[in-house]
Design a protein around this motif. Structure first.
Motif, PDB file in Angstrom:
ATOM      1  N   ARG A  22      84.442 122.603  28.072  1.00  0.00           N
ATOM      2  CA  ARG A  22      85.329 123.654  27.560  1.00  0.00           C
ATOM      3  C   ARG A  22      84.531 124.788  26.918  1.00  0.00           C
ATOM      4  N   ARG A  23      83.390 124.434  26.319  1.00  0.00           N
ATOM      5  CA  ARG A  23      82.582 125.404  25.587  1.00  0.00           C
ATOM      6  C   ARG A  23      81.141 125.279  26.039  1.00  0.00           C
ATOM      7  N   LEU A  24      80.503 126.418  26.282  1.00  0.00           N
ATOM      8  CA  LEU A  24      79.135 126.435  26.791  1.00  0.00           C
ATOM      9  C   LEU A  24      78.216 127.156  25.804  1.00  0.00           C
ATOM     10  N   ILE A  25      77.127 126.481  25.446  1.00  0.00           N
ATOM     11  CA  ILE A  25      76.118 127.074  24.577  1.00  0.00           C
ATOM     12  C   ILE A  25      74.805 127.125  25.347  1.00  0.00           C
ATOM     13  N   ALA A  26      74.190 128.299  25.402  1.00  0.00           N
ATOM     14  CA  ALA A  26      72.871 128.457  26.018  1.00  0.00           C
ATOM     15  C   ALA A  26      71.841 128.639  24.923  1.00  0.00           C
ATOM     16  N   VAL A  27      70.725 127.928  25.037  1.00  0.00           N
ATOM     17  CA  VAL A  27      69.654 127.995  24.041  1.00  0.00           C
ATOM     18  C   VAL A  27      68.389 128.510  24.706  1.00  0.00           C
ATOM     19  N   GLU A  28      67.851 129.595  24.165  1.00  0.00           N
ATOM     20  CA  GLU A  28      66.660 130.229  24.746  1.00  0.00           C
ATOM     21  C   GLU A  28      65.831 130.829  23.625  1.00  0.00           C
ATOM     22  N   ILE A  29      64.536 130.513  23.592  1.00  0.00           N
ATOM     23  CA  ILE A  29      63.685 131.012  22.512  1.00  0.00           C
ATOM     24  C   ILE A  29      63.236 132.451  22.741  1.00  0.00           C
ATOM     25  N   ASP A  30      63.232 132.894  23.989  1.00  0.00           N
ATOM     26  CA  ASP A  30      62.793 134.255  24.307  1.00  0.00           C
ATOM     27  C   ASP A  30      63.943 135.237  24.059  1.00  0.00           C
ATOM     28  N   PRO A  31      63.789 136.187  23.135  1.00  0.00           N
ATOM     29  CA  PRO A  31      64.877 137.132  22.828  1.00  0.00           C
ATOM     30  C   PRO A  31      65.336 137.932  24.045  1.00  0.00           C
ATOM     31  N   ALA A  32      64.406 138.298  24.921  1.00  0.00           N
ATOM     32  CA  ALA A  32      64.776 139.071  26.105  1.00  0.00           C
ATOM     33  C   ALA A  32      65.658 138.248  27.037  1.00  0.00           C
ATOM     34  N   PHE A  33      65.327 136.974  27.190  1.00  0.00           N
ATOM     35  CA  PHE A  33      66.147 136.093  28.025  1.00  0.00           C
ATOM     36  C   PHE A  33      67.502 135.838  27.376  1.00  0.00           C
ATOM     37  N   ARG A  34      67.519 135.708  26.035  1.00  0.00           N
ATOM     38  CA  ARG A  34      68.799 135.535  25.348  1.00  0.00           C
ATOM     39  C   ARG A  34      69.710 136.728  25.617  1.00  0.00           C
ATOM     40  N   GLU A  35      69.141 137.906  25.525  1.00  0.00           N
ATOM     41  CA  GLU A  35      69.920 139.120  25.782  1.00  0.00           C
ATOM     42  C   GLU A  35      70.444 139.131  27.217  1.00  0.00           C
ATOM     43  N   ARG A  36      69.600 138.681  28.143  1.00  0.00           N
ATOM     44  CA  ARG A  36      70.014 138.676  29.545  1.00  0.00           C
ATOM     45  C   ARG A  36      71.144 137.669  29.785  1.00  0.00           C
ATOM     46  N   VAL A  37      71.039 136.487  29.187  1.00  0.00           N
ATOM     47  CA  VAL A  37      72.087 135.470  29.334  1.00  0.00           C
ATOM     48  C   VAL A  37      73.404 135.997  28.759  1.00  0.00           C
ATOM     49  N   THR A  38      73.315 136.677  27.622  1.00  0.00           N
ATOM     50  CA  THR A  38      74.508 137.277  27.020  1.00  0.00           C
ATOM     51  C   THR A  38      75.130 138.303  27.962  1.00  0.00           C
ATOM     52  N   THR A  39      74.300 139.143  28.550  1.00  0.00           N
ATOM     53  CA  THR A  39      74.789 140.160  29.482  1.00  0.00           C
ATOM     54  C   THR A  39      75.435 139.526  30.709  1.00  0.00           C
ATOM     55  N   LEU A  40      74.846 138.443  31.192  1.00  0.00           N
ATOM     56  CA  LEU A  40      75.391 137.767  32.364  1.00  0.00           C
ATOM     57  C   LEU A  40      76.727 137.092  32.071  1.00  0.00           C
ATOM     58  N   GLY A  41      76.972 136.769  30.807  1.00  0.00           N
ATOM     59  CA  GLY A  41      78.243 136.168  30.423  1.00  0.00           C
ATOM     60  C   GLY A  41      78.440 134.751  30.908  1.00  0.00           C
ATOM     61  N   ILE A  42      77.353 134.001  31.034  1.00  0.00           N
ATOM     62  CA  ILE A  42      77.462 132.649  31.585  1.00  0.00           C
ATOM     63  C   ILE A  42      77.562 131.574  30.500  1.00  0.00           C
ATOM     64  N   ALA A  43      77.603 131.974  29.237  1.00  0.00           N
ATOM     65  CA  ALA A  43      77.784 131.030  28.136  1.00  0.00           C
ATOM     66  C   ALA A  43      78.699 131.650  27.084  1.00  0.00           C
ATOM     67  N   ASP A  44      79.383 130.790  26.359  1.00  0.00           N
ATOM     68  CA  ASP A  44      80.244 131.276  25.278  1.00  0.00           C
ATOM     69  C   ASP A  44      79.420 131.739  24.085  1.00  0.00           C
ATOM     70  N   GLU A  45      78.316 131.037  23.848  1.00  0.00           N
ATOM     71  CA  GLU A  45      77.426 131.400  22.749  1.00  0.00           C
ATOM     72  C   GLU A  45      75.985 131.275  23.219  1.00  0.00           C
ATOM     73  N   VAL A  46      75.141 132.179  22.755  1.00  0.00           N
ATOM     74  CA  VAL A  46      73.723 132.180  23.121  1.00  0.00           C
ATOM     75  C   VAL A  46      72.923 132.199  21.826  1.00  0.00           C
ATOM     76  N   THR A  47      71.966 131.294  21.713  1.00  0.00           N
ATOM     77  CA  THR A  47      71.214 131.163  20.471  1.00  0.00           C
ATOM     78  C   THR A  47      69.776 130.758  20.757  1.00  0.00           C
ATOM     79  N   GLY A  48      68.919 130.953  19.760  1.00  0.00           N
ATOM     80  CA  GLY A  48      67.555 130.447  19.831  1.00  0.00           C
ATOM     81  C   GLY A  48      67.364 129.224  18.961  1.00  0.00           C
ATOM     82  N   ASP A  49      68.448 128.761  18.331  1.00  0.00           N
ATOM     83  CA  ASP A  49      68.399 127.648  17.375  1.00  0.00           C
ATOM     84  C   ASP A  49      68.757 126.341  18.069  1.00  0.00           C
ATOM     85  N   VAL A  50      67.734 125.572  18.441  1.00  0.00           N
ATOM     86  CA  VAL A  50      67.943 124.311  19.157  1.00  0.00           C
ATOM     87  C   VAL A  50      68.764 123.333  18.317  1.00  0.00           C
ATOM     88  N   ALA A  51      68.405 123.175  17.054  1.00  0.00           N
ATOM     89  CA  ALA A  51      69.080 122.200  16.194  1.00  0.00           C
ATOM     90  C   ALA A  51      70.560 122.530  16.023  1.00  0.00           C
TER      91      ALA A  51
END
Length: 303
Positions: free
Chosen positions: A41-70
């Protein structure tokens, strides 16, 4: 597989799925989840690279995008590690302590014994671990490389541990089936030997052949690039794969790869002898066996 408004809604496999590492494999899982609505129901993408995080956000393939694994691990009832095999242990060490009791950890690593050994020290009795390996991919990497049908009719190999949680195994298996994959369960040891010959050795040979071509004298090298035939082009497609990922694969599955490389070297030397001494029957037999394997792959919808 697409949602049909005329049929009953399918309950998602998980409430919240956290995909750590939305590269080719991870972003394809996210895209499939978005397309079907049946993975989580809910998708979280985790990526440490800020540029990749921005790209995932732009693609809209996750509900939330973060660099915080924990944080992502604490929110999810399934955490999927889609990072290079050499990084699995380090990421698991951060994710596992934060995971909810009853949650499931899984991974997509293309070697299993080394990944399991790296993750084992951080496992908890109240968190199930299901190692998996979707045998699908391209030479491209990163969030833009993924697509929802990547796993369609491809194999996903799931490996069992001595204390395997059968219900968790069933849930992760169902997730991969909903991704379009065919699934099979085997031991980690058997997985690594199988993948050494069907995946790892072909990549090793492709990298090596392209390296040999690159080391040729300048004039010959330019002709190789100018007149490359389809066989060489196929090798270059494989050789374009991510170098960090394959470095980790070769080193983490070294015993099985070296075993298969030794067997291949013996067969290559036998073929060289056949060519040297004009042994036509040996040469034809090898070619026919190759043709037979190709026909079998086509019949099995793996080509």
């Amino acid at each position: 597989m697409s949602a049909d408004s005329s049929s009953p809604a399918i309950e998602p496999c998980f409430d919240t799925l956290a995909v750590i590492g939305p590269g080719l494999i991870g972003s394809s899982v996210l895209r499939r989840a978005r397309q079907t609505g049946t993975l989580a129901r809910r998708l979280i993408a985790v990526e440490i690279d800020p540029a990749f995080r921005e790209r995932v956000t732009t693609l809209g393939i996750a509900d939330e995008v973060t660099g915080d694994v924990a944080w992502a691990a604490s929110e999810a009832d399934c955490v999927m590690l889609c990072v290079p095999v050499g990084a699995m242990g380090e990421v698991a060490a951060t994710a596992l302590p934060a995971m909810r009791p009853g949650a499931i950890l899984t991974d997509t690593g293309s070697t299993k014994m080394s990944v399991i050994d790296a993750i084992r020290p951080f496992l908890r009795p109240d968190v199930a671990y299901v190692p998996a390996h979707p045998m699908a991919g391209t030479e491209y990497s990163g969030p833009d490389a993924g697509f929802a049908t990547l796993f369609e009719n491809r194999w996903c190999l799931l490996t069992t541990l001595a204390d395997a949680d059968e219900k968790a195994l069933e849930r992760v298996t169902e997730l991969w089936r909903r991704c379009g994959a065919r699934t099979k369960t085997m031991t980690p040891e058997h997985h690594d030997r199988v993948c050494a010959i069907v995946s790892h050795l072909p990549h090793l040979l492709a990298f090596t052949i392209c390296g040999t071509a690159d080391d040729l004298a300048d004039e010959t090298r330019s002709e190789v690039l100018d007149f490359a035939a389809s066989g060489f082009r196929d090798f270059t497609r494989i050789a374009a794969s991510d170098p960090v990922m394959w470095r980790d694969v070769f080193l983490s599955n070294r015993d099985a790869i070296l075993e298969m490389l030794a067997r291949f070297t013996e067969d290559a030397q036998a073929m060289a002898r056949a060519i040297r001494w004009g042994d036509e029957s040996y040469i034809v037999d090898k070619i026919e066996r190759g043709r037979s394997i190709r026909r079998s792959l086509i019949e099995n919808k793996q080509a």
